[in-house]
Design an enzyme around this catalytic site. Structure first.
Site, PDB file in Angstrom:
ATOM      1  N   ARG A 143       2.475  -1.402  10.973  1.00 25.46           N
ATOM      2  CA  ARG A 143       2.492  -2.800  10.291  1.00 25.46           C
ATOM      3  C   ARG A 143       3.713  -2.518   9.189  1.00 25.46           C
ATOM      4  O   ARG A 143       3.573  -1.864   8.064  1.00 25.46           O
ATOM      5  CB  ARG A 143       1.204  -3.250   9.407  1.00 25.46           C
ATOM      6  CG  ARG A 143       1.343  -4.580   9.069  1.00 25.46           C
ATOM      7  CD  ARG A 143       0.195  -5.459   8.986  1.00 25.46           C
ATOM      8  NE  ARG A 143       0.522  -6.934   8.643  1.00 25.46           N
ATOM      9  CZ  ARG A 143      -0.441  -7.456   8.423  1.00 25.46           C
ATOM     10  NH1 ARG A 143      -1.602  -7.347   8.056  1.00 25.46           N
ATOM     11  NH2 ARG A 143      -0.091  -9.021   8.139  1.00 25.46           N
ATOM     12  N   TYR A 167       0.870  -1.241   0.147  1.00 24.17           N
ATOM     13  CA  TYR A 167      -0.063  -0.005   0.038  1.00 24.17           C
ATOM     14  C   TYR A 167       0.977   1.342   0.049  1.00 24.17           C
ATOM     15  O   TYR A 167       2.074   1.080  -0.120  1.00 24.17           O
ATOM     16  CB  TYR A 167      -1.207   0.055   1.241  1.00 24.17           C
ATOM     17  CG  TYR A 167      -2.033  -1.240   0.910  1.00 24.17           C
ATOM     18  CD1 TYR A 167      -2.994  -1.051   0.111  1.00 24.17           C
ATOM     19  CD2 TYR A 167      -1.924  -2.285   1.848  1.00 24.17           C
ATOM     20  CE1 TYR A 167      -3.877  -2.087  -0.114  1.00 24.17           C
ATOM     21  CE2 TYR A 167      -2.876  -3.305   1.926  1.00 24.17           C
ATOM     22  CZ  TYR A 167      -4.089  -3.281   1.013  1.00 24.17           C
ATOM     23  OH  TYR A 167      -4.617  -4.080   0.696  1.00 24.17           O
ATOM     24  N   GLN A 202     -11.591 -18.995   0.359  1.00 24.14           N
ATOM     25  CA  GLN A 202     -12.891 -18.943  -0.497  1.00 24.14           C
ATOM     26  C   GLN A 202     -13.794 -18.092   0.112  1.00 24.14           C
ATOM     27  O   GLN A 202     -14.657 -17.551  -0.771  1.00 24.14           O
ATOM     28  CB  GLN A 202     -13.499 -20.314  -0.534  1.00 24.14           C
ATOM     29  CG  GLN A 202     -12.495 -21.501  -1.339  1.00 24.14           C
ATOM     30  CD  GLN A 202     -12.947 -22.821  -1.497  1.00 24.14           C
ATOM     31  OE1 GLN A 202     -14.255 -22.950  -1.518  1.00 24.14           O
ATOM     32  NE2 GLN A 202     -12.245 -23.811  -1.628  1.00 24.14           N
TER      33      GLN A 202
END
Length: 710
Positions: free
Chosen positions: A226, A178, A351
């Site tokens: 982070r 990012y 999923q």
């Protein structure tokens, strides 16, 4: 606010994991962080009650620190048009219901501030330079000096609003490719001003954001960052740069370093099920040795034993789990209470979580569809407990039985084979999908704890159960009597109360195509192969290249249980101290067999696989040298091999075996005449035959259990 967890004294199995830790101004009750995952509930105020319930459930389950999904500091930082943003007092005040809900269970919660940079999916995106990422169709605009300053102020504003909202701190997202990662890496920052041109100047933006945020929010607010330990892209950060960045972040005011691995555009998998557990913890340990604040390990940590080893060995001070907390919100409580064998393990299938995120859908979990739907599906005692028979012990039947028994129903399972799991058991045989066996372990153990009888080797039919008047012992005795006429049941075996409902979940059977020679000795059905009933030779053709066909191709070419070193070598993962970004040249293993993978459709093979995992499977096929054919017409099978027509030309593929993976059909052989009976409920593959569709089957099972409880 209490920071303790009610209940029995902690088990000694995980003493470090369950011990408290000081992180900046916060005393955390244990070392478990629920990492950030965007759920889809962040964007709209009307969804905040769902977000509150979702996070509160994980706090109730024992997590010490929770991180929200990412909130943009301004419009340019949106992930999606109209995306989540923390930019107004009204939004902050609305978030009070989220923070209050988490705090009521003794946990702490921080808001993640995430600027997407060139990863945004809208035309307003800005980044360090005018570049375009491979995961968005929009080209980023270059930030000018005033844009950078405006962005810093936006971060500060979001942090202050998070404090107003009752959050205990913020996490600044500087990983996963990012915006801040884009400023840090040479690959995406070609500036020559004060925000680029050298490694130290490329660090200026995150450092300045942290410094200005700390000055505004004070010392009583957790500031968590982070940090990317291994970008896994060419011209990513070097390890020397990562260490320098970490030290400067701490000096600027960071209380806790959470870690991230890999950019979203990286061509090395970091979170799918084939990635070994805790594959990157070694790097966390290396970083931890250089700073004096807590450091948190992340990526593929889903077991309390693995987490304890990471912490006890000094590789990290905390562990972050996002998807595992979707799979089982009670992870911490079960570990504490000596019930680790009852943990619903995240199998990293992606999923219903990350695949949903990247499709702009609400997040849930394949193995725990209650995740994200706490307000609808959280188990509550049944209004009128029912007696229910389940025919079939695939994941649909198992999931229904567990969900119904938790709600107070009296459930029994009848399974024709000698083991539970059905198609899911076959999936666990695929190299890289070994984790799938944990779902069957979980259901098996939970049914034992709940006292649900599972009758293996009993081919019960719906008609039999009706005819028996609910006498399950009679159904079982019929099977024995068929082979032993002298069998005489005891009166104690008799059960008199009839079944109120029958859940039919007999699953699927392979669909066999009409090809001349399909009964040739060389032909093997996929379930015969994966169950071990038959083995394949060295040259193999796989007909049908859907999810099962791709899995079978991998089964035929790869060894199971790949070690961490084998995995690193195969994907070219190297020490970031040796190469910027930590990427090298892959050295794939020699394939076990020569495999030809064919399909009738003309679309690329593997196109229909999951968004976040399909590319990994396609890469595995390429590394194994699998020959791929599309637009194929199957002519016949004989001693010479598989005869096909492709592009108008006839061809013979000389192989030892042909594996049939051409779809599935619902197995309704035991349903009888009761399909229209309202007391009979058909679920899972028996309802709709679709390849690799455990997500729908488990969700349908849990929804039915909730419906029967109302």
């Amino acid at each position: 606010m209490s920071t303790s967890m009610p209940g029995p004294a902690p088990t000694t199995d995980y003493p470090t994991l369950l011990s408290p830790i000081q992180a900046g101004p916060l005393t955390l009750r244990n070392r478990v962080m629920m990492g950030s995952m965007h759920t889809g509930f962040e964007e709209r105020t009307r969804d905040l009650p769902k977000l509150a319930a979702y996070l509160a459930r994980r706090a109730e389950g024992g997590a010490a620190l929770l991180v929200t999904g990412g909130y943009a500091p301004n419009v340019e930082g949106w992930l999606l048009p109209g995306g989540s943003m923390m930019a107004s007092k009204r939004m902050a005040d609305n978030h009070r219901r989220v923070t209050d809900a988490v705090h009521s269970h003794g946990a702490h919660v921080v808001l993640q501030i995430l600027h997407a940079g060139r990863y945004g999916y809208h035309p307003f995106i800005r980044s360090a330079d005018t570049t375009q990422s491979p995961i968005t169709p929009f080209k980023a605009h270059r930030m000018y000096g005033f844009d950078v300053e405006r962005t810093i102020r936006a971060y500060v504003r979001s942090a202050k609003l998070a404090k107003r909202a009752g959050y205990d701190g913020i996490e600044i997202m500087g990983s996963e490719g990012y915006l801040l990662n884009q400023f840090l890496a040479r690959a995406t920052n070609h500036r020559t001003d004060e925000w680029g041109g050298s490694a130290r100047r490329r660090m200026s933006l995150p450092i300045e954001i942290v410094r200005r945020v700390r000055a505004e929010v004070g010392d009583d607010f957790l500031l968590q960052y982070r940090i990317s330990l291994q970008d896994l892209v060419a011209d990513g950060q070097t390890w020397e740069e990562t260490e320098e960045l970490a030290g400067r972040l701490v000096d600027a005011g960071v209380d806790l370093l959470n870690t991230g691995i890999g950019w979203h555009e990286a061509r090395v998998p970091t979170i799918v099920t084939s990635v070994p557990r805790a594959a990157f913890a070694e790097l966390t340990g290396r970083l931890k040795a250089t700073v004096d604040v807590p450091v948190c390990a992340s990526n593929r940590i889903n077991d309390p034993g693995v987490a304890e080893n990471i912490l006890a060995s000094g590789q990290a001070d905390m562990v972050s789990m996002a998807r595992q907390m979707l799979a089982d919100p009670d992870f911490v409580l079960k570990a504490r209470d000596g019930r680790a064998d009852e943990i619903n393990t995240c199998i990293a299938c992606n999923q219903a979580c990350l695949d949903h995120t990247f499709a702009n859908k609400k997040v849930s979990c394949m193995v725990n569809p209650v995740a994200g739907r706490e307000l609808e599906l959280t188990p509550r005692p049944a209004v009128t407990p029912k007696r229910v028979a389940v025919i079939g012990a695939g994941v649909a039947g198992l999931a229904f039985a567990e969900a119904a028994a938790v709600r107070g129903h009296d459930v029994e399972i009848f399974e024709a084979s000698d083991a539970v799991g059905g198609q899911f058991r076959l999936a666990a045989a695929i190299p890289g999908k070994e984790e799938y066996a944990n779902t069957l372990r979980y259901f098996t153990r939970r049914l034992e704890v709940l006292g649900v009888p599972v009758h293996l080797g009993h081919r019960a039919t719906a008609d039999q159960l009706h005819d028996a008047g609910g006498d399950t012992a009679d159904v079982a005795k019929r099977d024995v009597a068929d082979t032993d006429p002298s069998f005489a049941p005891s009166p104690a075996d008799e059960v008199t109360k009839p079944f109120d409902h029958i859940v039919y979940s007999a699953g699927v059977v392979p669909r066999v195509p009409e090809i001349p020679g399909i009964d040739h000795d060389s032909v093997i059905l996929y379930d015969e192969l994966l169950s071990g009933r038959r083995t394949a030779g060295q040259r193999v053709a796989v007909i049908g290249a859907g999810g099962i066909g791709v899995d079978v191709a991998e089964y035929l070419t790869r060894e199971p249980n790949q070690t961490l070193e084998e995995w690193r070598k195969a994907w070219g993962v190297v020490d970031p101290a040796e190469a910027p970004g930590g990427v090298g040249t892959p050295v794939p293993e020699k394939p076990l067999r020569e495999v030809h993978l064919l399909q009738r459709k003309e679309t690329p093979i593997g196109k229909g696989l999951g968004k976040t995992s399909g590319w990994v499977h396609r890469a595995e096929l390429k590394k194994a040298g699998v020959h791929k054919y599309v637009g194929v017409a199957y002519d016949r099978i004989d001693d010479d091999g598989l005869h096909i027509t492709i592009d108008g030309e006839q061809k013979v593929i000389e192989v030892d075996n042909i594996i049939v993976c051409t779809g599935q059909e619902s197995d309704r052989s035991s349903l009888g005449a009761g399909a229209e009976d309202p007391r009979i409920h058909v679920i899972g593959g028996a309802d709709v035959a679709a390849e690799l569709d455990a997500k729908r089957a488990i969700r349908q099972a849990v929804e039915l259990a909730a419906e029967l409880s109302r």
